[in-house]
Design a protein around this motif. Structure first.
Motif, PDB file in Angstrom:
ATOM      1  N   PRO A 193      30.501  39.361  30.072  1.00 37.80           N
ATOM      2  CA  PRO A 193      30.809  40.536  29.867  1.00 37.80           C
ATOM      3  C   PRO A 193      32.363  41.274  30.153  1.00 37.80           C
ATOM      4  O   PRO A 193      32.206  41.609  31.717  1.00 37.80           O
ATOM      5  CB  PRO A 193      30.299  41.136  29.176  1.00 37.80           C
ATOM      6  CG  PRO A 193      28.348  41.405  29.054  1.00 37.80           C
ATOM      7  CD  PRO A 193      28.350  39.741  30.415  1.00 37.80           C
ATOM      8  N   PHE A 194      33.424  40.989  29.636  1.00 36.62           N
ATOM      9  CA  PHE A 194      34.654  41.932  30.358  1.00 36.62           C
ATOM     10  C   PHE A 194      35.104  42.833  29.575  1.00 36.62           C
ATOM     11  O   PHE A 194      35.848  42.946  28.499  1.00 36.62           O
ATOM     12  CB  PHE A 194      35.928  40.594  29.990  1.00 36.62           C
ATOM     13  CG  PHE A 194      36.978  41.067  31.448  1.00 36.62           C
ATOM     14  CD1 PHE A 194      36.887  40.516  31.820  1.00 36.62           C
ATOM     15  CD2 PHE A 194      38.169  40.933  30.272  1.00 36.62           C
ATOM     16  CE1 PHE A 194      37.336  40.777  33.039  1.00 36.62           C
ATOM     17  CE2 PHE A 194      39.503  40.871  30.798  1.00 36.62           C
ATOM     18  CZ  PHE A 194      39.541  41.328  32.170  1.00 36.62           C
ATOM     19  N   THR A 252      37.594  36.180  42.981  1.00 36.77           N
ATOM     20  CA  THR A 252      38.533  34.883  42.879  1.00 36.77           C
ATOM     21  C   THR A 252      38.979  34.619  41.048  1.00 36.77           C
ATOM     22  O   THR A 252      38.061  34.476  40.926  1.00 36.77           O
ATOM     23  CB  THR A 252      38.889  33.314  43.800  1.00 36.77           C
ATOM     24  OG1 THR A 252      39.028  33.816  45.120  1.00 36.77           O
ATOM     25  CG2 THR A 252      40.232  32.487  43.080  1.00 36.77           C
ATOM     26  N   PRO A 253      40.105  34.545  40.744  1.00 33.15           N
ATOM     27  CA  PRO A 253      39.887  33.758  38.885  1.00 33.15           C
ATOM     28  C   PRO A 253      38.939  32.235  39.225  1.00 33.15           C
ATOM     29  O   PRO A 253      39.297  30.985  39.128  1.00 33.15           O
ATOM     30  CB  PRO A 253      41.175  34.313  38.550  1.00 33.15           C
ATOM     31  CG  PRO A 253      42.227  34.876  39.332  1.00 33.15           C
ATOM     32  CD  PRO A 253      41.404  35.020  40.917  1.00 33.15           C
ATOM     33  N   VAL A 254      37.986  32.316  37.845  1.00 33.72           N
ATOM     34  CA  VAL A 254      37.709  31.342  37.394  1.00 33.72           C
ATOM     35  C   VAL A 254      38.947  29.884  37.459  1.00 33.72           C
ATOM     36  O   VAL A 254      39.647  29.849  36.663  1.00 33.72           O
ATOM     37  CB  VAL A 254      36.738  31.198  36.451  1.00 33.72           C
ATOM     38  CG1 VAL A 254      36.392  29.932  36.330  1.00 33.72           C
ATOM     39  CG2 VAL A 254      36.135  32.070  36.415  1.00 33.72           C
ATOM     40  N   ASN A 311      39.898  44.048  35.054  1.00 32.63           N
ATOM     41  CA  ASN A 311      40.772  44.204  35.166  1.00 32.63           C
ATOM     42  C   ASN A 311      41.944  45.348  35.596  1.00 32.63           C
ATOM     43  O   ASN A 311      41.171  45.722  35.423  1.00 32.63           O
ATOM     44  CB  ASN A 311      41.494  42.821  34.854  1.00 32.63           C
ATOM     45  CG  ASN A 311      42.850  41.988  35.337  1.00 32.63           C
ATOM     46  OD1 ASN A 311      43.153  41.773  36.868  1.00 32.63           O
ATOM     47  ND2 ASN A 311      43.671  42.459  34.491  1.00 32.63           N
ATOM     48  N   VAL A 312      42.464  44.950  36.664  1.00 28.27           N
ATOM     49  CA  VAL A 312      42.883  46.265  37.195  1.00 28.27           C
ATOM     50  C   VAL A 312      44.556  45.915  37.034  1.00 28.27           C
ATOM     51  O   VAL A 312      45.268  44.817  38.064  1.00 28.27           O
ATOM     52  CB  VAL A 312      42.501  47.304  38.839  1.00 28.27           C
ATOM     53  CG1 VAL A 312      43.555  48.261  39.166  1.00 28.27           C
ATOM     54  CG2 VAL A 312      41.134  47.087  38.719  1.00 28.27           C
ATOM     55  N   PRO A 342      37.295  36.352  26.350  1.00 30.49           N
ATOM     56  CA  PRO A 342      39.102  36.998  26.300  1.00 30.49           C
ATOM     57  C   PRO A 342      39.063  35.342  26.016  1.00 30.49           C
ATOM     58  O   PRO A 342      38.945  35.230  26.744  1.00 30.49           O
ATOM     59  CB  PRO A 342      38.826  38.121  27.237  1.00 30.49           C
ATOM     60  CG  PRO A 342      37.912  37.604  28.327  1.00 30.49           C
ATOM     61  CD  PRO A 342      36.278  36.649  27.829  1.00 30.49           C
ATOM     62  N   PRO A 343      40.581  36.041  25.858  1.00 30.08           N
ATOM     63  CA  PRO A 343      41.081  34.651  25.520  1.00 30.08           C
ATOM     64  C   PRO A 343      42.194  34.597  26.807  1.00 30.08           C
ATOM     65  O   PRO A 343      43.092  33.688  26.608  1.00 30.08           O
ATOM     66  CB  PRO A 343      42.348  35.031  24.499  1.00 30.08           C
ATOM     67  CG  PRO A 343      42.492  36.375  24.495  1.00 30.08           C
ATOM     68  CD  PRO A 343      41.300  37.052  24.967  1.00 30.08           C
ATOM     69  N   TRP A 344      42.428  35.332  27.894  1.00 28.27           N
ATOM     70  CA  TRP A 344      43.040  35.027  29.103  1.00 28.27           C
ATOM     71  C   TRP A 344      42.549  33.813  30.056  1.00 28.27           C
ATOM     72  O   TRP A 344      40.905  34.162  30.170  1.00 28.27           O
ATOM     73  CB  TRP A 344      42.892  36.011  30.067  1.00 28.27           C
ATOM     74  CG  TRP A 344      44.183  36.846  28.487  1.00 28.27           C
ATOM     75  CD1 TRP A 344      45.087  37.287  28.412  1.00 28.27           C
ATOM     76  CD2 TRP A 344      43.118  37.979  28.173  1.00 28.27           C
ATOM     77  NE1 TRP A 344      45.200  38.721  27.135  1.00 28.27           N
ATOM     78  CE2 TRP A 344      43.860  38.700  27.369  1.00 28.27           C
ATOM     79  CE3 TRP A 344      41.895  38.930  28.753  1.00 28.27           C
ATOM     80  CZ2 TRP A 344      43.679  40.269  27.090  1.00 28.27           C
ATOM     81  CZ3 TRP A 344      41.226  39.923  27.531  1.00 28.27           C
ATOM     82  CH2 TRP A 344      42.313  40.645  27.485  1.00 28.27           C
ATOM     83  N   GLU A 345      42.598  33.141  30.747  1.00 29.54           N
ATOM     84  CA  GLU A 345      42.267  31.537  31.555  1.00 29.54           C
ATOM     85  C   GLU A 345      41.664  33.090  33.039  1.00 29.54           C
ATOM     86  O   GLU A 345      42.657  33.795  33.596  1.00 29.54           O
ATOM     87  CB  GLU A 345      43.418  30.793  32.678  1.00 29.54           C
ATOM     88  CG  GLU A 345      43.602  30.586  31.200  1.00 29.54           C
ATOM     89  CD  GLU A 345      44.844  29.783  31.488  1.00 29.54           C
ATOM     90  OE1 GLU A 345      45.147  28.945  32.997  1.00 29.54           O
ATOM     91  OE2 GLU A 345      45.310  28.632  31.145  1.00 29.54           O
TER      92      GLU A 345
END
Length: 168
Positions: free
Chosen positions: A100-101, A161-163, A139-140, A91-94
């Motif tokens: 799989p997302f 925690t986000p990568v 993501n919620v 996916p394009p988000w940081e």
């Protein structure tokens, strides 16, 4: 809130009167209408046309590479699409882990509390596992956190925690 869960997950049970199948580009109009009806107004799209464009964007890969086996719809007995899960890679988000997302999981409000969200998420997770993945993430959003987070917690998803983010 970013959440992740190791795979596999339990096999889903399909509630009576519904069928599960892969989503198809020809579903974009029905998915857009369902998307518009499923979220609080303004939370996911500004209007029905925008919702349809969002769904067309999913098929075009604008939100990551679709995992076809894990991007599913559930239909009622008359063939109406009443729920959907959309899963992508890259996916394009940081901050998203390289697994799989789930970019969307939504069920029409009139069909909630029947196990359809569980069916969709477990089916997507098991498809990802069959493809060799060891975990999946999602993501919620605050606007939809209540019911969604309850489902994700019940199925063992935990906040991560986000990568690339500094842990405090």
């Amino acid at each position: 809130m970013l959440m992740q869960r190791g795979l596999p997950l339990p096999a889903p049970e399909t509630p009576a009167g519904v069928t599960l199948r892969p989503q198809m580009p020809s579903d974009a109009q029905a998915l857009g209408a369902l998307y518009w009806d499923s979220y609080p107004k303004g939370a996911a799209a500004v209007d029905l046309e925008d919702a349809v464009e969002e769904m067309e964007g999913v098929f075009a890969g604008e939100y990551g590479t679709p995992v076809e086996q894990a991007s599913l719809v559930v239909e009622d007995s008359d063939g109406t699409v009443i729920g959907c899960v959309q899963t992508v890679t890259s996916p394009p988000w940081e901050g998203i882990p390289a697994v799989p997302f789930v970019i969307e999981l939504f069920v029409h409000p009139e069909h909630r509390r029947r196990g359809l969200g569980t069916l969709l998420l477990l089916s997507a997770a098991n498809a990802c596992h069959e493809l060799g993945w060891e975990s999946m993430a999602l993501n919620v959003q605050e606007e939809t956190a209540g019911e969604a987070q309850h489902l994700y917690n019940r199925l063992g998803f935990v906040e991560i925690t986000p990568v690339g983010a500094a842990e405090s």
